[in-house]
Every structure is written in structure tokens, then in C-alpha cells.
Design a protein around this motif. Sequence first.
Motif, short mmCIF file in Angstrom:
data_model
loop_
_atom_site.label_atom_id
_atom_site.label_comp_id
_atom_site.label_asym_id
_atom_site.label_seq_id
_atom_site.Cartn_x
_atom_site.Cartn_y
_atom_site.Cartn_z
N GLY A 29 0.80 -1.27 0.06
CA GLY A 29 -0.13 -0.02 -0.06
C GLY A 29 0.80 1.39 0.01
O GLY A 29 2.11 1.16 -0.65
N HIS A 30 0.30 2.37 0.55
CA HIS A 30 1.10 3.59 0.64
C HIS A 30 1.04 4.01 2.05
O HIS A 30 0.06 3.77 2.87
N GLY A 31 1.71 5.21 2.39
CA GLY A 31 1.40 6.04 3.30
C GLY A 31 1.95 5.39 4.79
O GLY A 31 2.98 4.67 4.83
N PRO A 32 1.55 5.91 5.98
CA PRO A 32 2.30 5.56 7.18
C PRO A 32 2.27 4.16 7.42
O PRO A 32 3.28 3.51 8.05
N GLN A 33 1.17 3.47 7.34
CA GLN A 33 1.31 1.75 7.47
C GLN A 33 2.35 1.03 6.63
O GLN A 33 2.78 0.16 7.11
N ALA A 34 2.38 1.64 5.37
CA ALA A 34 3.43 0.95 4.41
C ALA A 34 4.89 1.60 5.00
O ALA A 34 5.75 0.49 4.96
N ALA A 35 5.03 2.26 5.51
CA ALA A 35 6.22 3.08 6.04
C ALA A 35 6.63 2.26 7.29
O ALA A 35 7.80 1.93 7.47
N GLU A 36 5.60 1.74 8.06
CA GLU A 36 5.83 1.10 9.12
C GLU A 36 6.34 -0.27 8.89
O GLU A 36 7.42 -0.66 9.39
N ALA A 37 5.72 -0.72 8.03
CA ALA A 37 6.22 -2.29 7.26
C ALA A 37 7.76 -2.21 6.98
O ALA A 37 8.52 -2.94 7.06
N ALA A 38 7.99 -1.06 6.11
CA ALA A 38 9.26 -0.95 5.63
C ALA A 38 10.26 -0.77 6.72
O ALA A 38 11.48 -1.20 6.61
N ALA A 39 10.06 0.20 7.62
CA ALA A 39 10.83 0.26 8.87
C ALA A 39 11.33 -0.81 9.62
O ALA A 39 12.32 -1.27 10.02
N ALA A 40 10.31 -1.85 9.52
CA ALA A 40 10.48 -2.98 10.33
C ALA A 40 11.37 -3.92 9.71
O ALA A 40 12.33 -4.67 9.97
N ALA A 41 11.27 -3.90 8.12
CA ALA A 41 12.11 -4.66 7.57
C ALA A 41 13.53 -4.11 7.59
O ALA A 41 14.80 -4.80 7.66
N VAL A 42 13.83 -2.75 7.61
CA VAL A 42 15.16 -2.15 7.74
C VAL A 42 15.48 -2.62 9.22
O VAL A 42 16.79 -2.98 9.07
N ASP A 43 15.02 -2.51 10.03
CA ASP A 43 15.64 -2.92 11.42
C ASP A 43 15.71 -4.25 11.34
O ASP A 43 16.98 -4.31 12.03
N GLN A 44 15.30 -5.29 10.81
CA GLN A 44 15.47 -6.39 10.67
C GLN A 44 17.00 -6.81 10.08
O GLN A 44 18.04 -7.57 10.33
N PHE A 45 17.03 -6.04 8.72
CA PHE A 45 18.21 -6.09 8.00
C PHE A 45 19.42 -5.65 8.92
O PHE A 45 20.42 -6.25 8.65
N GLU A 46 19.24 -4.30 9.43
CA GLU A 46 20.54 -3.88 10.16
C GLU A 46 20.87 -4.73 11.41
O GLU A 46 22.22 -4.75 11.62
N SER A 47 19.85 -5.51 12.01
CA SER A 47 20.41 -6.31 13.03
C SER A 47 20.67 -7.82 12.67
O SER A 47 20.98 -8.77 13.48
N ALA A 48 20.68 -8.05 11.37
CA ALA A 48 20.98 -9.58 10.81
C ALA A 48 22.34 -9.80 11.21
O ALA A 48 23.24 -8.94 11.06
N PRO A 49 22.70 -10.95 11.48
CA PRO A 49 24.33 -11.19 11.90
C PRO A 49 25.22 -11.29 11.02
O PRO A 49 26.35 -11.35 10.99
N ALA A 50 24.78 -11.61 9.67
CA ALA A 50 25.75 -11.87 8.53
C ALA A 50 25.07 -11.47 7.41
O ALA A 50 23.70 -11.49 7.11
N CYS A 51 25.94 -11.39 6.16
CA CYS A 51 25.58 -11.07 5.03
C CYS A 51 25.14 -12.11 4.23
O CYS A 51 26.04 -12.64 3.31
N ASP A 52 23.81 -12.76 4.45
CA ASP A 52 23.65 -14.00 3.79
C ASP A 52 22.19 -13.87 3.15
O ASP A 52 21.20 -13.46 4.13
N ALA A 53 21.80 -13.57 1.97
CA ALA A 53 20.59 -12.95 1.34
C ALA A 53 19.47 -13.70 1.81
O ALA A 53 18.39 -13.26 2.13
N VAL A 54 19.34 -15.25 1.87
CA VAL A 54 18.22 -15.88 2.41
C VAL A 54 18.20 -15.60 3.81
O VAL A 54 16.89 -15.63 4.39
N ALA A 55 19.16 -15.89 4.48
CA ALA A 55 19.05 -15.66 5.90
C ALA A 55 18.44 -14.40 6.44
O ALA A 55 17.42 -14.19 7.22
N ILE A 56 18.74 -13.10 5.60
CA ILE A 56 18.32 -11.96 5.87
C ILE A 56 16.79 -11.75 5.47
O ILE A 56 16.01 -11.36 6.30
#
Length: 180
Positions: A55-82
Motif C-alpha cells: 500500500g502507501h502512507g504511514p502503514q506501508a512506511a511502518e512495514a518498511a521500517a520493520a524490514a530495515v530494522d531486521q536487515f540492520e540487526s542480521a548477524p551476517a550478509c546471507d541473502a536468504v537468512a536476511i
Amino acid sequence: VLARLRAGRAPAAVAGDWQVGAVAVPKSGEPVSGDAWAVRQDGTLLCCMVVDGLGHGPQAAEAAAAAVDQFESAPACDAVAIIERVHAGMRATRGGAVAVACVDRSRRTVAYCGVGNIAGAVAGTGLRRMVSLNGTAGGVASRIRSFDYAFEAGAAILLHSDGLSASWSTAPYPGLMAHD
């Protein structure tokens, strides 16, 4: 003429001579963008992610922010694991489409994993589009797997959401990829 503009949070620091750029703008009439991106360096690997919250707007931004948080805290650069980590971390949101590219310059390969309506390509002497599988991160993503692609020196790895047409090409712009 060269212009570099940035608003919002700064990207993670990238060492060496990697060149990273991004554009994310909200849909007309929306206060925030539902698209986000992140990049990090793990040793000699460069790991990049793009996410398009549903979608668009604040709820889409919230979903995207959750993805960024998980990406930044992932232990290694492994595409599938991330992607698996991002998928689990987006369950409390409306979900979205996500792509991760792990670039290994020494081997001249990129491991790419995409879920949903998200795209990646290797642009060098030619253009090779990378494969994203059906699904929604945070929702139903029955197959999560990566594909390896070779790239030559000077090639660009491009990731984008459906905000960019799937039929784009660099062919009408000779020399474009050689410029900043």
C-alpha cells in the motif's frame, strides 16, 4: 551538472570505493514513503536491501521500517537468512516486497533474493534482470531462495520497487552507467 540530495536518515557508512545511491519518495498525496532501503558492509561484502511496504502512507512506511530494522540487526550478509529474518519481523505489519543483494567484489558475484513485486538487475555491458519469487514478506512467502549472478568490473547492481517500470532499459542512454 551533478546534484546529490539527501533527506532523512543517513545511510550506513560504507568503506572503500563502493558507490551507493538511492531515491525513495512518497506517492503523491502521501506524507511518507512506503519504500525504504538500507546498505551495510560485512568485511569485503556489500549487502543492500530495498523494501516496498504494501500500500502507501504511514502503514506501508511502518512495514518498511520493520524490514530495515531486521536487515540492520542480521548477524551476517546471507541473502536468504536476511530475507527469512525480515519475513518473520514483518509479520506484525501489513508486509511488503523485499529484495536483498549480497555483492562479493572479489568473486565478482551477487547473491540476490527477492520476494514479491520487487526487482533487481546487473547493468554492465548488458542488462541481466535478477529473479524475485512470488509472495509477501510478513505474509505468505512459500519459497525463499537466492540466485547467484556474475558481474564484470564497473557493473552496477540495481534494486527497485514497482515504482519504476519493469521494462526500463539503459540502452537509450549510451554511457549512462559510466557516470556518477
